[in-house]
Design a protein around this motif. Sequence first.
Motif, PDB file in Angstrom:
ATOM      1  N   ARG A  67     -16.988   7.333  15.288  1.00  0.00           N
ATOM      2  CA  ARG A  67     -15.881   7.970  16.008  1.00  0.00           C
ATOM      3  C   ARG A  67     -15.212   7.002  16.979  1.00  0.00           C
ATOM      4  NH1 ARG A  67     -19.832  12.257  16.464  1.00  0.00           N
ATOM      5  NH2 ARG A  67     -20.213  11.615  18.617  1.00  0.00           N
ATOM      6  N   ARG A  68     -15.994   6.144  17.585  1.00  0.00           N
ATOM      7  CA  ARG A  68     -15.451   5.227  18.592  1.00  0.00           C
ATOM      8  C   ARG A  68     -14.646   4.096  17.957  1.00  0.00           C
ATOM      9  NH1 ARG A  68     -20.030   2.033  21.123  1.00  0.00           N
ATOM     10  NH2 ARG A  68     -19.647   0.813  19.241  1.00  0.00           N
ATOM     11  N   ASP A  69     -15.145   3.563  16.849  1.00  0.00           N
ATOM     12  CA  ASP A  69     -14.588   2.325  16.299  1.00  0.00           C
ATOM     13  C   ASP A  69     -13.674   2.512  15.094  1.00  0.00           C
ATOM     14  OD1 ASP A  69     -16.123   1.102  18.223  1.00  0.00           O
ATOM     15  OD2 ASP A  69     -17.747   0.548  16.851  1.00  0.00           O
ATOM     16  N   LEU A 113     -17.700  15.240  14.056  1.00  0.00           N
ATOM     17  CA  LEU A 113     -17.917  16.025  15.270  1.00  0.00           C
ATOM     18  C   LEU A 113     -18.872  17.188  15.040  1.00  0.00           C
ATOM     19  CD1 LEU A 113     -14.218  16.166  16.530  1.00  0.00           C
ATOM     20  CD2 LEU A 113     -16.063  14.781  17.484  1.00  0.00           C
ATOM     21  N   CYS A 116     -15.312   0.239  24.695  1.00  0.00           N
ATOM     22  CA  CYS A 116     -15.768  -0.849  23.811  1.00  0.00           C
ATOM     23  C   CYS A 116     -15.862  -2.183  24.548  1.00  0.00           C
ATOM     24  CB  CYS A 116     -14.818  -0.987  22.622  1.00  0.00           C
ATOM     25  SG  CYS A 116     -14.881   0.392  21.479  1.00  0.00           S
ATOM     26  N   GLU A 142     -27.092  10.215  15.215  1.00  0.00           N
ATOM     27  CA  GLU A 142     -26.111  10.479  16.260  1.00  0.00           C
ATOM     28  C   GLU A 142     -25.469   9.187  16.773  1.00  0.00           C
ATOM     29  OE1 GLU A 142     -24.843  13.398  17.127  1.00  0.00           O
ATOM     30  OE2 GLU A 142     -26.111  14.143  15.502  1.00  0.00           O
ATOM     31  N   ASP A 143     -26.252   8.121  16.886  1.00  0.00           N
ATOM     32  CA  ASP A 143     -25.684   6.841  17.328  1.00  0.00           C
ATOM     33  C   ASP A 143     -24.686   6.314  16.310  1.00  0.00           C
ATOM     34  OD1 ASP A 143     -27.151   6.925  19.639  1.00  0.00           O
ATOM     35  OD2 ASP A 143     -28.710   5.544  18.950  1.00  0.00           O
ATOM     36  N   LEU A 183     -22.914   8.111  14.181  1.00  0.00           N
ATOM     37  CA  LEU A 183     -21.697   8.932  14.238  1.00  0.00           C
ATOM     38  C   LEU A 183     -20.855   8.580  15.461  1.00  0.00           C
ATOM     39  CD1 LEU A 183     -23.073  12.432  13.180  1.00  0.00           C
ATOM     40  CD2 LEU A 183     -21.530  10.963  11.868  1.00  0.00           C
ATOM     41  N   LEU A 184     -21.522   8.312  16.578  1.00  0.00           N
ATOM     42  CA  LEU A 184     -20.806   7.915  17.785  1.00  0.00           C
ATOM     43  C   LEU A 184     -20.036   6.623  17.544  1.00  0.00           C
ATOM     44  CD1 LEU A 184     -20.158   8.189  20.803  1.00  0.00           C
ATOM     45  CD2 LEU A 184     -22.305   7.004  21.284  1.00  0.00           C
ATOM     46  N   GLU A 185     -20.685   5.669  16.907  1.00  0.00           N
ATOM     47  CA  GLU A 185     -20.031   4.388  16.602  1.00  0.00           C
ATOM     48  C   GLU A 185     -18.854   4.601  15.656  1.00  0.00           C
ATOM     49  OE1 GLU A 185     -21.089   0.248  14.237  1.00  0.00           O
ATOM     50  OE2 GLU A 185     -22.719   1.432  15.107  1.00  0.00           O
TER      51      GLU A 185
END
Length: 222
Positions: free
Chosen positions: A81-83, A54, A111, A74-75, A77-79
């Motif tokens: 955190r999401r997965d 974060l 997702c 950033e993409d 890190l987003l993946e």
Amino acid sequence: MVEVVDLRKSFGSGPTAVHALRGVSFTVRRGELTALKGRSGSGKTTLLNLVGGLDRPSGGQIRIDGRDLAELGEDGLLELRRDRIGFVFQSFGLLPILTAAENVGVPMRLCRTPVAEREERVRELLALVGLADHAQQRPGELSGGQQQRVAIARALANRPELIIADEPTGQLDSDTGRSVMRLLRAVVRSEGVTALVATHDPTLMELADRVLDLRDGQIVSD
């Protein structure tokens, strides 16, 4: 599962800079529940935010399951955190207009999990946290302990490898807090996840596999 090496984080610059973390190093083994204790201002939340992707550190290295977070854009890190990471916050973080079931299902909607699979996973998770009979109630109709149980179920929705929880019993009375902590311990075992939990609660420290003591931005005992 988690490897932190010489992690540093400062806010501001020059003589007024605040050094929140000062060379923190530790590892968390897969399937382990590690409690992170320390007074307010010791750097616990800053550390969790960095491990969870974060925020970015001022120096040092963080690896999650061998992946260096500094190498992720950033993409990426987003993946991550999401997965692969589930978050549980002190304030629960539930959407008030959604039911308990709908709140648990939000990560799976992001997702694009098929509807039938999503609904089955929601039922499974609400049963796991003891709220199968409260699926259609909204957060305002639930107690604080029940809301935190929904938040734990939501954190598990996408079958993460790591759970990060920041003072998950901070807004609960002691008896409810103990119940939530025992649930978290049971969930770590049943779901096979790793957990890093910041807490003042002695109950979790008793239930944890390890306790890291953070003072003035440094680990002073393990």
